[in-house]
Each structure stands twice: as C-alpha cells, then as structure tokens.
Design an enzyme around this catalytic site. Structure first.
Site, PDB file in Angstrom:
ATOM      1  N   VAL A  79       0.870  -1.178   0.000  1.00 41.68           N
ATOM      2  CA  VAL A  79       0.000   0.000   0.000  1.00 41.68           C
ATOM      3  C   VAL A  79       0.906   1.227   0.000  1.00 41.68           C
ATOM      4  CG1 VAL A  79      -1.788   1.285   1.245  1.00 41.68           C
ATOM      5  CG2 VAL A  79      -1.825  -1.213   1.286  1.00 41.68           C
ATOM      6  N   THR A 156       3.492  -5.423  -9.736  1.00 40.52           N
ATOM      7  CA  THR A 156       2.122  -4.949  -9.972  1.00 40.52           C
ATOM      8  C   THR A 156       1.911  -4.820 -11.474  1.00 40.52           C
ATOM      9  OG1 THR A 156       2.039  -3.795  -7.878  1.00 40.52           O
ATOM     10  CG2 THR A 156       0.536  -3.010  -9.575  1.00 40.52           C
ATOM     11  N   LYS A 252       0.952  -9.418  -9.433  1.00 36.26           N
ATOM     12  CA  LYS A 252      -0.269  -8.968  -8.734  1.00 36.26           C
ATOM     13  C   LYS A 252      -1.122  -8.096  -9.653  1.00 36.26           C
ATOM     14  CE  LYS A 252      -1.795  -6.254  -4.756  1.00 36.26           C
ATOM     15  NZ  LYS A 252      -2.140  -4.982  -5.376  1.00 36.26           N
TER      16      LYS A 252
END
Ligand code: GLV
Length: 387
Positions: A79, A156, A252
């Site tokens: 995050v 990501t 991800k």
C-alpha cells in the site's frame, strides 16, 4: 475507549485521526466505485455451511505460502504512502506483521525506504515494484531489494496507467501534504498524527526521491505515474522483469483466466487475483467473482493468491475455500495503522485471525489446510453469465 471487536471499529478511529487527504486516498475506488463496492458486497453473497458435532479442538490456521510457513493465509498488501497514514508507517506495519508471523509487502511508493524498513525489522519482507519505463531504475530498485534481503518480489501488473480517483484530485494528494488553508485546518484537528509527523524525518517517497532520474514532481503520485510508468508494457517485458529477480516472483493484478495462463508461461511463481482494491478499472468484476475461473485455469499449476475486498477473517476463509493459497489485506491493516500505529495493525491481524479461526471451527474444520469448497454455499449464478 472503544472496545475494538471488528475492522470497522478501526476504520472509524482511523477516520477521526488521520488527515482527510490520506483517509480518502486509502478509502476510495476509481470513478463510480462500483468495483470497489462489489469487492465487499460480493463476498457477502457467499454463505458458509454450519456443521455440528465435529471435533473442533486444537485448531490451526498455520499454512504455507511461497515455501514458507505462516501464522495464517494473510499477507499485508503493498500500500502506497503508509508513512503518511502514521509516522514511520511502513516500519510499524512491517514490525506488526513479523511479530504476528505473516508476510509484509513494502510498496515502491512507500515513505520509509527499503533499506530503512530492513534496518528496523528482523525478518525478510516482500517488495513490490511497478512496471516502469526506466530500466536502470528498475534494476537498481531490484538490486536494492536483494541487498535488503527481501524474500520475494511482487510485480504490480495492473497499473500501466492510473485509475482516476476523484477525491485524490480534489484533495490535491501529495506527500508531504501541501500547506493549503484546507489542509492546515484539517491537520489542526488531527494532533496525534501531526505530533508523530513532526517527530519523524520520513515524509517523502523514500524509494524514489533521490533515486529516480527525470522525475519532476515526486511528491505527486499521479504525476509520477504519468511520467514514469511503462504504458507499452507487454508479456515480453514482464518476462524481462521476472528475470531480473532470482527468487520467487508474484504477479499482482490478474483478473482474467487468459492473463493467468500468460503469467504461468512467463514463469511467475504465484499470481494475485486482484483489481487493485477497485482503484483501477471501475466496472471490472469483483475479485472474488473472478477467482473461480482463474483457479480452474491455473490453480493446480501455481499458487493463486487473492486480494481486494477482504475486511474479515470470514472473507479470508471464503477465498481460501475457493482455492486461494493466501490472501492480501490492504485497507483492513491501513485502518489499524492510521488508528493506532503498530498496535493497530496487530489489532487488525488479531481480529481477522479470531474471525477466521472461529468461523472455520463453526464450519466443522480445525485445520485451515483441510478447508475446501465444501464449507461454502455459493449461489449458482455467482460468477455471472456474461455475453
Ligand atoms: C497505487 O498503487 C495506488 O493504488 O494508489
């Protein structure tokens, strides 16, 4: 003092204690927020089968993820800006995770740098990277993660361009916040946060500022992503990035069975089924709805982890019962972090663990590794019939 019994208690305290700009950053989805909402409401459509007279003594939620044993199938998701939710936020969250025995994933967009987190923790953590244009920066970032003894890389793959979150634009999100009259007024009511921030030097993007060349405004997430992210990303490039790291690689942001098969082809060790917490493509399927078809496509060939929408241990149990090896929590731990720092992250993990353990017991299971689809009641049309 509120007795904290659920993640929602932490969210309420978090909202009172952290500047609106950072609360909104975490709590918002993109555009109409349909996907953001459905990530949680779709979980509620799946019911659990209550069983009785099963031996529920001596339960265990311990499990293996990426070849290691953990306290439960939960990891802290990468995050951004955790160090703006609470002073030294990434270090606090990483410490809570290591004491609890779950993986912590450090975001590239963290405030505390990789080296700083490594210096203040004992155990290796996972490191998340974006798919950036600057090959040199990517290589140096990955080398820094290696030097810091990170045990896995999370790439990501769903953020070539950034989904628009209205509130971030309206609030002028930046790290550190710009001293506009509205921001000053807001911070005046958040004295705990301000005190913490006054006592730390960690207020900038620690992995980027001073490391990335040609970044004109590293304080603003939206301008950095617009300048630095590789919009021409393809599977070839993902394979190159995969090969930059010689340990486990997790991709991800997979939401489609075809992409899951490609991830397998490029040699990913695991994928995370995720729609980025509803922050990228609004109108995409909720993650939990996407999970079954992805399990069918690659579930017996690689570890499939799950992210987006987990707010309770029951959600963890449902994802695990549908086949996920592990789950990631983002907002659920950020609420705890913003509410009360390391203690709050520990509280979030305790709440989730208790819910997971008790629900598993009431479904008649005493070992998380024995949990399967049999404990669920899934509506026949759950995945939807789409043309
Ligand atoms: C970054 O990954 C974000 O979702 O803000």
């Amino acid at each position: 003092m509120t007795v904290i019994t659920e993640i929602e208690d932490l969210r309420r305290i978090y909202k009172r204690r952290v500047p609106k700009m950072f609360y909104d950053y975490a709590e918002t989805g993109s555009w109409t927020q349909q996907t953001f909402r459905e990530n949680t409401t779709d979980f509620a459509k799946i019911r659990l089968r209550q069983r009785i007279a099963k031996d529920m003594a001596g339960r265990s939620t311990r499990c293996r993820m990426l070849g290691e044993e953990w306290a439960m199938p939960v990891a802290l998701a990468p995050v951004g800006l955790c160090g703006m939710q609470h002073a030294d936020g990434e270090i606090k969250a990483a410490r809570a995770a290591e004491k609890f025995g779950v993986p912590f994933t450090l975001s590239t967009m963290s405030i505390c740098s990789i080296e700083d987190v490594a210096e203040h923790t004992e155990k290796p953590f996972w490191f998340q990277v974006y798919t950036l244009k600057d090959d040199d920066f990517m290589r140096r970032l990955i080398a820094r993660a290696k030097d810091a003894k990170c045990s896995a890389i999370v790439i990501t793959v769903d953020l070539q361009v950034m989904g628009q979150r209205h509130k971030d634009l309206k609030n002028g999100l930046s790290a550190p916040p710009k001293p506009t009259p509205a921001a000053i007024l807001d911070v005046m009511t958040k004295w705990r946060w301000a005190l913490g921030m006054a006592q730390t030097k960690r207020r900038f993007f620690g992995n980027i500022v001073g490391h990335a060349k040609g970044v004109s405004n590293a304080a603003s997430l939206s301008s950095w992503t617009a300048e630095a992210f590789d919009q021409s990303l393809d599977w070839e490039r993902i394979k190159e990035l995969r090969d930059m790291w010689d340990g486990p690689v997790i991709l991800k942001g997979i939401l489609d069975a075809e992409d899951a098969k490609q991830a397998l082809n490029v040699g990913a060790d695991a994928i995370v089924v995720s729609n980025h917490g509803g922050r990228q493509l609004d109108g995409a399927l909720s993650s939990i709805r996407a999970l079954p078809s992805i399990m069918d496509a690659v579930g017996d060939k690689m570890e499939v982890h799950f992210d987006s929408g987990i707010r309770s241990g029951q959600d963890v149990l449902k994802a695990r019962a549908l086949g996920a090896t592990g789950t990631m929590i983002g907002r659920a731990f950020v609420y705890g972090l913003g509410a009360m720092g390391e203690e709050g992250v520990t509280k979030a993990l305790e709440v989730i663990h208790k819910e997971l353990d008790t629900s598993m017991a009431l479904c008649g299971k005493r070992d998380i590794n024995d949990v399967d689809r049999d404990i669920l009641l899934v509506p026949e049309d759950f995945e939807g019939r789409w043309a």
